[in-house]
Motif scaffolding. Structure first.
Motif, PDB file in Angstrom:
ATOM      1  N   CYS A   6      70.191  96.258  53.177  1.00  0.00           N
ATOM      2  CA  CYS A   6      70.101  94.813  52.951  1.00  0.00           C
ATOM      3  C   CYS A   6      68.975  94.501  51.982  1.00  0.00           C
ATOM      4  CB  CYS A   6      69.838  94.080  54.271  1.00  0.00           C
ATOM      5  SG  CYS A   6      71.254  94.044  55.331  1.00  0.00           S
TER       6      CYS A   6
ATOM      7  N   PHE B 266      69.416  92.982  48.166  1.00  0.00           N
ATOM      8  CA  PHE B 266      68.854  91.719  47.678  1.00  0.00           C
ATOM      9  C   PHE B 266      67.870  91.976  46.541  1.00  0.00           C
ATOM     10  CE2 PHE B 266      70.122  90.273  51.989  1.00  0.00           C
ATOM     11  CZ  PHE B 266      71.010  89.296  51.575  1.00  0.00           C
TER      12      PHE B 266
ATOM     13  N   PHE C 141      72.614  85.734  47.058  1.00  0.00           N
ATOM     14  CA  PHE C 141      72.000  85.552  48.370  1.00  0.00           C
ATOM     15  C   PHE C 141      73.066  85.372  49.448  1.00  0.00           C
ATOM     16  CE2 PHE C 141      67.326  84.240  47.867  1.00  0.00           C
ATOM     17  CZ  PHE C 141      67.152  85.123  46.814  1.00  0.00           C
ATOM     18  N   LEU C 142      74.134  84.679  49.060  1.00  0.00           N
ATOM     19  CA  LEU C 142      75.130  84.305  50.069  1.00  0.00           C
ATOM     20  C   LEU C 142      76.155  85.406  50.340  1.00  0.00           C
ATOM     21  CD1 LEU C 142      75.931  80.635  49.062  1.00  0.00           C
ATOM     22  CD2 LEU C 142      75.111  81.389  51.284  1.00  0.00           C
TER      23      LEU C 142
ATOM     24  N   PRO D 122      76.566  88.686  51.188  1.00  0.00           N
ATOM     25  CA  PRO D 122      76.768  89.492  52.410  1.00  0.00           C
ATOM     26  C   PRO D 122      77.165  88.630  53.606  1.00  0.00           C
ATOM     27  CG  PRO D 122      74.696  90.056  51.339  1.00  0.00           C
ATOM     28  CD  PRO D 122      75.206  88.837  50.659  1.00  0.00           C
ATOM     29  N   ALA D 123      76.499  87.490  53.752  1.00  0.00           N
ATOM     30  CA  ALA D 123      76.821  86.631  54.894  1.00  0.00           C
ATOM     31  C   ALA D 123      78.236  86.093  54.786  1.00  0.00           C
ATOM     32  CB  ALA D 123      75.821  85.484  54.977  1.00  0.00           C
TER      33      ALA D 123
ATOM     34  N   ALA E 194      80.754  88.870  55.593  1.00  0.00           N
ATOM     35  CA  ALA E 194      80.850  89.181  57.028  1.00  0.00           C
ATOM     36  C   ALA E 194      81.507  88.038  57.792  1.00  0.00           C
ATOM     37  CB  ALA E 194      79.458  89.473  57.591  1.00  0.00           C
ATOM     38  N   LEU E 195      81.121  86.802  57.457  1.00  0.00           N
ATOM     39  CA  LEU E 195      81.722  85.654  58.149  1.00  0.00           C
ATOM     40  C   LEU E 195      83.213  85.590  57.882  1.00  0.00           C
ATOM     41  CD1 LEU E 195      79.155  82.765  57.656  1.00  0.00           C
ATOM     42  CD2 LEU E 195      79.874  83.813  59.797  1.00  0.00           C
TER      43      LEU E 195
ATOM     44  N   TYR F 289      84.897  88.685  59.722  1.00  0.00           N
ATOM     45  CA  TYR F 289      84.835  88.767  61.175  1.00  0.00           C
ATOM     46  C   TYR F 289      85.191  87.480  61.902  1.00  0.00           C
ATOM     47  CZ  TYR F 289      83.358  93.532  61.289  1.00  0.00           C
ATOM     48  OH  TYR F 289      83.355  94.883  61.180  1.00  0.00           O
TER      49      TYR F 289
ATOM     50  N   ILE G 250      68.850  93.159  64.574  1.00  0.00           N
ATOM     51  CA  ILE G 250      68.032  93.139  63.355  1.00  0.00           C
ATOM     52  C   ILE G 250      68.863  92.827  62.111  1.00  0.00           C
ATOM     53  CG2 ILE G 250      66.576  94.547  61.857  1.00  0.00           C
ATOM     54  CD1 ILE G 250      65.637  96.000  64.351  1.00  0.00           C
ATOM     55  N   ILE G 251      70.037  93.471  62.008  1.00  0.00           N
ATOM     56  CA  ILE G 251      70.786  93.353  60.747  1.00  0.00           C
ATOM     57  C   ILE G 251      71.244  91.916  60.451  1.00  0.00           C
ATOM     58  CG2 ILE G 251      72.822  94.168  59.492  1.00  0.00           C
ATOM     59  CD1 ILE G 251      72.387  96.862  60.923  1.00  0.00           C
TER      60      ILE G 251
ATOM     61  N   LEU H  93      68.493  89.564  58.775  1.00  0.00           N
ATOM     62  CA  LEU H  93      68.211  89.714  57.353  1.00  0.00           C
ATOM     63  C   LEU H  93      69.271  89.037  56.496  1.00  0.00           C
ATOM     64  CD1 LEU H  93      67.025  93.329  56.675  1.00  0.00           C
ATOM     65  CD2 LEU H  93      66.153  91.232  55.662  1.00  0.00           C
ATOM     66  N   ILE H  94      70.528  89.367  56.820  1.00  0.00           N
ATOM     67  CA  ILE H  94      71.627  88.808  56.032  1.00  0.00           C
ATOM     68  C   ILE H  94      71.611  87.289  56.104  1.00  0.00           C
ATOM     69  CG2 ILE H  94      74.126  88.718  55.814  1.00  0.00           C
ATOM     70  CD1 ILE H  94      74.277  91.479  56.920  1.00  0.00           C
TER      71      ILE H  94
ATOM     72  N   PHE I 277      68.698  85.280  54.069  1.00  0.00           N
ATOM     73  CA  PHE I 277      68.947  85.034  52.638  1.00  0.00           C
ATOM     74  C   PHE I 277      69.968  83.915  52.464  1.00  0.00           C
ATOM     75  CE2 PHE I 277      66.889  89.095  51.999  1.00  0.00           C
ATOM     76  CZ  PHE I 277      66.285  88.938  50.769  1.00  0.00           C
ATOM     77  N   ALA I 278      71.048  83.994  53.229  1.00  0.00           N
ATOM     78  CA  ALA I 278      72.089  82.973  53.097  1.00  0.00           C
ATOM     79  C   ALA I 278      71.537  81.603  53.456  1.00  0.00           C
ATOM     80  CB  ALA I 278      73.274  83.325  53.990  1.00  0.00           C
TER      81      ALA I 278
ATOM     82  N   TYR J 191      68.498  80.555  53.208  1.00  0.00           N
ATOM     83  CA  TYR J 191      67.629  80.058  52.130  1.00  0.00           C
ATOM     84  C   TYR J 191      68.483  79.463  51.010  1.00  0.00           C
ATOM     85  CZ  TYR J 191      64.542  79.989  48.127  1.00  0.00           C
ATOM     86  OH  TYR J 191      63.844  79.595  47.016  1.00  0.00           O
TER      87      TYR J 191
ATOM     88  N   GLY K 236      78.834  90.222  62.643  1.00  0.00           N
ATOM     89  CA  GLY K 236      79.714  89.142  62.213  1.00  0.00           C
ATOM     90  C   GLY K 236      79.697  87.972  63.181  1.00  0.00           C
TER      91      GLY K 236
ATOM     92  N   LEU L  33      76.407  85.852  63.081  1.00  0.00           N
ATOM     93  CA  LEU L  33      75.976  85.227  61.838  1.00  0.00           C
ATOM     94  C   LEU L  33      76.055  83.697  61.800  1.00  0.00           C
ATOM     95  CD1 LEU L  33      77.046  87.442  58.829  1.00  0.00           C
ATOM     96  CD2 LEU L  33      74.780  86.659  59.443  1.00  0.00           C
ATOM     97  N   PRO L  34      77.133  83.066  62.295  1.00  0.00           N
ATOM     98  CA  PRO L  34      77.174  81.607  62.142  1.00  0.00           C
ATOM     99  C   PRO L  34      75.961  80.940  62.791  1.00  0.00           C
ATOM    100  CG  PRO L  34      79.250  82.404  63.021  1.00  0.00           C
ATOM    101  CD  PRO L  34      78.328  83.562  62.960  1.00  0.00           C
TER     102      PRO L  34
ATOM    103  N   VAL M  60      72.801  81.716  60.619  1.00  0.00           N
ATOM    104  CA  VAL M  60      72.719  80.935  59.389  1.00  0.00           C
ATOM    105  C   VAL M  60      72.417  79.481  59.713  1.00  0.00           C
ATOM    106  CG1 VAL M  60      74.014  80.138  57.382  1.00  0.00           C
ATOM    107  CG2 VAL M  60      74.279  82.481  58.170  1.00  0.00           C
TER     108      VAL M  60
END
Lengths: 325, 383
Positions: free
Chosen positions: A18, A22, A56-57, A59-60, A63-64, A67, B188-189, B192-193, B196-197, B199, B253, B256-257, B260
């Motif tokens: 990660c 970045f 920045f966006l 990876p998120a 995954a979103l 998944y 942890i993972i 991080l992801i 960034f998103a 921000y 996955g 994440l929501p 974020v």
């Protein structure tokens, strides 16, 4: 390779990957693709800044998308096929489900859960938030009532077995019945009401959540409104129901919907307490009876849950968009 | 505010009492589990955990040896004390106790109260007194000593045996390590992801930002159940199958929501001046993020970390679907729900201990980091 080593490696690779992604993607963007020097420096900086958010966006979003967004479509598509996944049967799975008594029971029970759990948890949460507000030991009390939040549904189910057990030497309820000279009975086998016994476990867990949020909301109420009501002669009940509750109505609704959503997903309690026997299935636990056996049916049940969630989802999105404006 | 009208002493008293009762009700089940995990197996099945500090009537049996018999006026007499049996040394270390009832049949171990003279099978009489002494009178010499059953008060007994069994013999140690293995990367993972998103969604300007935020809010409530079948299929197709890697990806996955959403809500509230002055000084977005935003967002990062930790530690559904069901990869929740409840369904001491071991770590995290948890809840819900 032992899972522990594998886990360590994953943390290192995952976190390193990660950070590396970045860092290097930024560096490549700034130094290689759009270098901030030369005759086009200004244009390059602007262009780089247009691309950067997506770096920045990415990876998120990936995954979103994979998944959570893809499964909505993927599950619906799968639910249109039969057990083997080879034959398209349209809405056949749904029709079969609605003809099944067990499915209708599960839907009915789920509606009971969705009505009772959020209502009871919010009620207890509000009550405790209000009562502990001015107590000297209020924070300790809140902390103890909040504690079940940390306990897994499986752990909570075991804990409540020591309340519900049919053996009067294990279950408190039957011990009390025993001391009053009544015969022991298994509360979890009492048709219809056993659903409420199971629901209460979730209420026990969620009350702390409701309490914490409502307590913060109660503290946020301007003191002047309360003082004014008291000077006008309002009694404590009137202050609470006519002054405080209307002012935190927005928060109450948020708490209520959050617990509603959670209620629609919890399968662990039914699974560990009754396994869905004695007429206690709810949709998530009912889905698990098909999981690994008939993917078509399982996804159909999952999609029914999705349809139940949909109104809340839409109203949440509306609310979020309103706030952003 | 204490001395204003409507806040009188009786109200305060009522509030105190009500809160006290509610707290006790809320705690009682957990205390039951905790107490039971330290109790001896026989004691659990003979008295409720609320009676744990009190003595319990337990059933014992002893075989009477015939070699001490003597003859008096044509009657054979056998005397002794039930507590003298070396086999019972574990329960009665000083060979003394109080018999409350006795019997001669296994089905009715407490048939007669202590001190009552009863008929012995065949012919003869038997009496067991409260202090454990017995006397058997028979017309013929006994060739085989009868088995005596008796009920005796035993002092409360607390033991660590359950913990020893659960931690070292029952595979729970393995499950504990598996749970940790699942939980730590899965916590942890996503942080991080998501950071960034978040921000980008909070401080960078680009077309479609509002739409993306709305999508995240929407995905917050998507039921996990939908993801199970398609993703398991996908994992199998790309060769991950049911494995730790699969469950880490799945938890990432699914978490994440919330990550974020929480982090964005927090970052948006950071002071604009700091970020703009850093930009004026020539800092890039990456530098701003690493040097300014990340350190300032620590409370939000911590609160999400706690959420995700509790959620992955306590999860049963994802582990059941994305991990193989064999013992070598079972996590604690699966172990308890599928294994122990089946094979040890009646062994309450083991069940209680296993449950307590599985909730101990979350409880420690909860009580030490409650501040961050509350802050995170508030950031996520009250706007």
């Amino acid at each position: 390779m032992s899972p522990v080593v594998q886990g360590m490696l994953t943390i290192i690779i995952g976190v390193g990957g990660c950070v590396g992604y970045f860092y290097f993607s930024n560096m490549i963007l700034d130094k290689v693709i759009f270098p901030a020097k030369g005759p086009q420096a200004g244009r390059n900086i602007n262009r780089a800044n247009q691309v950067r958010p997506w770096l920045f966006l990415f990876p998120a979003m990936f995954a979103l998308g994979l998944y959570l967004a893809y499964p909505v479509v993927g599950s619906f598509w799968r639910s249109l096929f039969d057990r083997s996944g080879a034959n398209f049967i349209g809405l056949g799975n749904y029709f079969d489900l609605f003809n099944e008594g067990a499915f209708r029971t599960a839907v009915f029970n789920n509606l009971l859960w969705v009505l009772f759990v959020p209502a009871a948890a919010t009620f207890f949460g509000l009550l405790i938030a209000q009562l502990t507000d001015r107590l000297s030991w209020g924070n300790i009390a809140k902390s103890l009532i909040f504690m079940p939040m940390a306990i897994s549904f499986v752990g909570a189910s075991l804990i409540w077995r020591f309340v519900y057990s049919a053996n009067p030497d294990i279950g408190i309820i039957n011990a009390i019945r025993d001391s009053m000279g009544m015969v022991a009975l298994d509360p979890l086998q009492v048709r219809f009401w056993n659903n409420f016994f199971l629901m209460f476990i979730l209420v026990w867990i969620q009350t702390g959540f409701a309490m914490v949020i409502l307590s913060a909301a109660l503290r946020g109420i301007p003191e002047e409104t309360i003082e004014a009501a008291i000077i006008d002669g309002a009694n404590p009940f009137q202050v609470f129901f006519k002054i405080k509750v209307p002012q935190i109505m927005g928060t109450i609704i948020v708490v209520w919907t959050t617990i509603t959503i959670l209620t629609l997903k919890v399968f662990d309690i039914v699974y560990t307490m009754t396994g869905g026997n004695f007429g206690t299935h709810i949709l998530p636990s009912y889905m698990m009876t098909y999981m690994f056996r008939d993917d078509g049916r399982a996804t159909a049940v999952a999609f029914v849950i999705m349809i139940l969630v949909l109104p809340v989802m839409i109203s949440n999105i509306r609310q979020a968009r309103k706030e952003m404006r | 505010m204490d001395n204003i009208a409507g806040q009188n002493a009786s109200n305060k008293f009522a509030a105190n009492i009500t809160v006290f009762i509610l707290v006790v009700l809320w705690l009682l089940p957990t205390i039951g589990l905790f107490v039971s995990s330290f109790r001896d197996r026989d004691q659990i099945s003979n008295s409720g955990w609320w009676q744990a500090p009190m003595a319990v009537d337990l059933n014992f049996r002893t075989r009477i040896a015939t070699d001490g018999a003597r003859e008096e006026n044509g009657v054979f007499i056998l005397e002794g004390n039930v507590f003298a049996d070396p086999a019972l040394r574990a329960n009665f270390p000083d060979s003394a106790g109080t018999v409350s009832a006795f019997g001669t049949r296994a089905v009715a171990p407490g048939e007669f109260p202590a001190g009552e003279v009863t008929e012995l099978r065949g012919d003869g009489t038997l009496v067991v007194n409260a202090d454990g002494s017995y006397r058997i009178e028979t017309a013929e010499p006994l060739d085989r000593g009868p088995t005596l059953y008796f009920e005796a008060r035993t002092p409360p007994k607390f033991t660590l045996d359950n913990y020893r069994t659960v931690l070292f013999a029952d595979g729970m140690d393995r499950a504990f390590i598996n749970t940790l293995t699942v939980t730590i990367p899965a916590t942890i993972i996503p942080i991080l992801i998501a950071a960034f998103a978040a921000y980008a969604l909070a401080w960078m300007d680009f077309p479609g930002r509002g739409l993306l935020i709305a999508a995240v809010v929407g995905l917050l409530v998507v039921p996990l159940q939908l993801a199970l079948v398609p993703l398991l299929k996908l994992h199998t197709e790309i060769g991950i199958g049911q494995s730790f890697l699969g469950i880490w990806l799945a938890h990432t996955g699914f978490g994440l929501p919330l990550a974020v959403y929480l982090l964005r809500n927090y970052m948006v509230g950071l002071p604009r001046d700091i970020i703009e002055s850093a930009k004026v000084d020539g800092a890039t977005d990456f530098q701003i993020f690493v040097r300014i935003i990340l350190p300032l967002s620590f409370p939000a990062l911590a609160s999400f970390a706690i959420f995700q930790f509790l959620w992955t530690w306590n999860d049963l559904l994802v582990a059941k679907v994305f991990l193989p069901s064999g013992a070598e990869s079972q996590v604690m929740t699966v172990k308890i729900a599928d294994d122990l409840l089946g094979s040890r369904g009646g062994d309450w001491g083991i069940l209680a201990t296993a449950a307590f071991v599985s909730i101990a770590v979350p409880l420690i995290v909860f009580f030490t980091m409650q501040r961050y948890l509350v802050r995170g809840l508030l950031a996520g819900s009250v706007k």
